[in-house]
Design an enzyme around this catalytic site. Structure first.
Site, PDB file in Angstrom:
ATOM      1  N   GLY A  10       0.820  -1.199   0.000  1.00  0.00           N
ATOM      2  CA  GLY A  10       0.000   0.000   0.000  1.00  0.00           C
ATOM      3  C   GLY A  10       0.854   1.249   0.000  1.00  0.00           C
ATOM      4  O   GLY A  10       1.995   1.243  -0.469  1.00  0.00           O
ATOM      5  N   SER A  11       0.316   2.314   0.548  1.00  0.00           N
ATOM      6  CA  SER A  11       1.019   3.601   0.533  1.00  0.00           C
ATOM      7  C   SER A  11       2.117   3.634   1.587  1.00  0.00           C
ATOM      8  O   SER A  11       2.082   2.916   2.590  1.00  0.00           O
ATOM      9  CB  SER A  11       0.032   4.739   0.794  1.00  0.00           C
ATOM     10  OG  SER A  11      -0.425   4.714   2.127  1.00  0.00           O
ATOM     11  N   THR A  12       3.095   4.504   1.357  1.00  0.00           N
ATOM     12  CA  THR A  12       4.172   4.696   2.325  1.00  0.00           C
ATOM     13  C   THR A  12       3.621   5.230   3.641  1.00  0.00           C
ATOM     14  O   THR A  12       4.090   4.853   4.725  1.00  0.00           O
ATOM     15  CB  THR A  12       5.227   5.649   1.763  1.00  0.00           C
ATOM     16  OG1 THR A  12       5.787   5.067   0.569  1.00  0.00           O
ATOM     17  CG2 THR A  12       6.342   5.904   2.755  1.00  0.00           C
ATOM     18  N   VAL A  14       0.690   4.670   5.085  1.00  0.00           N
ATOM     19  CA  VAL A  14       0.097   3.583   5.876  1.00  0.00           C
ATOM     20  C   VAL A  14       1.173   2.587   6.303  1.00  0.00           C
ATOM     21  O   VAL A  14       1.107   2.020   7.399  1.00  0.00           O
ATOM     22  CB  VAL A  14      -1.023   2.881   5.082  1.00  0.00           C
ATOM     23  CG1 VAL A  14      -1.577   1.690   5.860  1.00  0.00           C
ATOM     24  CG2 VAL A  14      -2.151   3.865   4.763  1.00  0.00           C
ATOM     25  N   GLY A  15       2.185   2.393   5.472  1.00  0.00           N
ATOM     26  CA  GLY A  15       3.296   1.521   5.850  1.00  0.00           C
ATOM     27  C   GLY A  15       3.978   1.985   7.119  1.00  0.00           C
ATOM     28  O   GLY A  15       4.375   1.180   7.972  1.00  0.00           O
ATOM     29  N   GLU A  33       5.646  -3.385   0.814  1.00  0.00           N
ATOM     30  CA  GLU A  33       5.756  -3.015  -0.596  1.00  0.00           C
ATOM     31  C   GLU A  33       4.937  -1.746  -0.749  1.00  0.00           C
ATOM     32  O   GLU A  33       3.709  -1.784  -0.747  1.00  0.00           O
ATOM     33  CB  GLU A  33       5.244  -4.133  -1.490  1.00  0.00           C
ATOM     34  CG  GLU A  33       5.712  -4.009  -2.941  1.00  0.00           C
ATOM     35  CD  GLU A  33       4.777  -3.201  -3.801  1.00  0.00           C
ATOM     36  OE1 GLU A  33       5.024  -1.968  -3.916  1.00  0.00           O
ATOM     37  OE2 GLU A  33       3.826  -3.758  -4.343  1.00  0.00           O
ATOM     38  N   CYS A  67       1.901   0.980  -8.648  1.00  0.00           N
ATOM     39  CA  CYS A  67       2.997   1.401  -7.768  1.00  0.00           C
ATOM     40  C   CYS A  67       4.291   1.697  -8.502  1.00  0.00           C
ATOM     41  O   CYS A  67       5.079   2.537  -8.067  1.00  0.00           O
ATOM     42  CB  CYS A  67       3.232   0.363  -6.672  1.00  0.00           C
ATOM     43  SG  CYS A  67       3.602  -1.290  -7.301  1.00  0.00           S
TER      44      CYS A  67
END
Length: 266
Positions: A10-12, A14-15, A33, A67
């Site tokens: 997902g998004s950075t 949320v990571g 990822e 992505c």
């Protein structure tokens, strides 16, 4: 607390939250990822028509909502004008509409929130001084359609050159030397993928070794194989999917030692 491993795509943003939650719980293993702002570097020995086609796919495939989108296009100054002209022509000829129509090449953005976010980035690009050469507008009277958009005169510090837009927006820039191309390609917090277009194998090898990205495509883009590891560097995450390396993030190494003969110390 009973979960020992998280694999997140997902998004950075949320990571970061996933890693924070993992640290505050039981220090569970995490693989991520995340986002990307992938460069495509086009050298002056490249076939321009092929380069335009590859760059178009790299940037506008799936309306830019993937992505590894090659949304930073670096073109050698010797072929820049020709490349720009043909890229604009291809963008303008893109068929937009219902994705269930086999003639359509670009469908709508995924939802209203993403649609509005992309339009804000387009306005930001104009406000920061980049030149909008094509696109930049909504398409049709209903639905979340955005024209394929190309900016020139983009500077590395602009948001459209640094942020993952996740939409059909190309930032087109030029370079003079191999060293400059490498420096510009690495001038991002992301490192998911990159493309190199050249007929010179020595250039391809040098640049592919120097660009900090987990996947490098040479004279192609968005080509995958189940045996080929995929995963990013820097803020694009860590851990690999696909290939034998994908198993590593789900395994833990244990050492077990036992004597096979009588020892005077036991």
């Amino acid at each position: 607390m009973d979960v020992d491993k998280i694999s997140f795509t997902g998004s950075t943003e949320v990571g970061r939250l996933v890693m924070e939650a993992a640290a505050k719980s039981n220090l569970k293993h995490v693989s991520l990822e995340l986002g990307g702002k992938s460069p495509v570097i086009i050298f002056d020995d490249a076939d321009v028509d092929m380069a335009v086609s590859i760059a178009h796919i790299a940037n506008f495939f799936n309306k830019g909502e993937f992505c590894v989108s090659g949304s930073r296009i670096y073109v050698h100054e010797n072929i820049y004008d020709e490349f720009l002209k043909k890229s604009v022509e291809m963008a303008k000829s893109t068929v937009i509409g219902d994705p269930f129509d086999p003639r359509v090449q670009q469908g709508p953005q995924t939802d209203k929130k993403q649609f509005e976010k992309i339009l804000r980035y387009i306005e930001c690009g104009k406000n920061e001084g980049a030149t909008l050469v094509t696109g930049g507008k909504t398409y049709g009277s209903k639905g979340y359609y955005i024209e394929p958009t190309i900016f020139t005169d983009v500077q590395e510090n602009m948001k459209i050159a640094q942020d993952e837009i996740f939409g059909p927006v190309m930032a087109l820039m030029k370079f003079k030397t191999i060293e400059e191309a490498i420096e510009k390609a690495n001038a991002t917090r992301y490192g998911l993928a990159a493309g190199i277009i050249t007929k010179d194998l020595n250039i391809a090898n040098r640049v592919s070794r120097s660009v900090r990205a987990g996947t490098i495509w040479i004279n192609c883009y968005f080509v995958f194989d189940p045996s080929c590891p995929f995963g990013g560097f820097k803020m694009s995450g860590f851990g690999k999917d696909q290939g034998m390396e994908a198993l590593d993030k789900y395994l833990q190494v244990k050492s077990v030692i036992t004597p096979i003969f009588s020892s005077p110390w036991l």
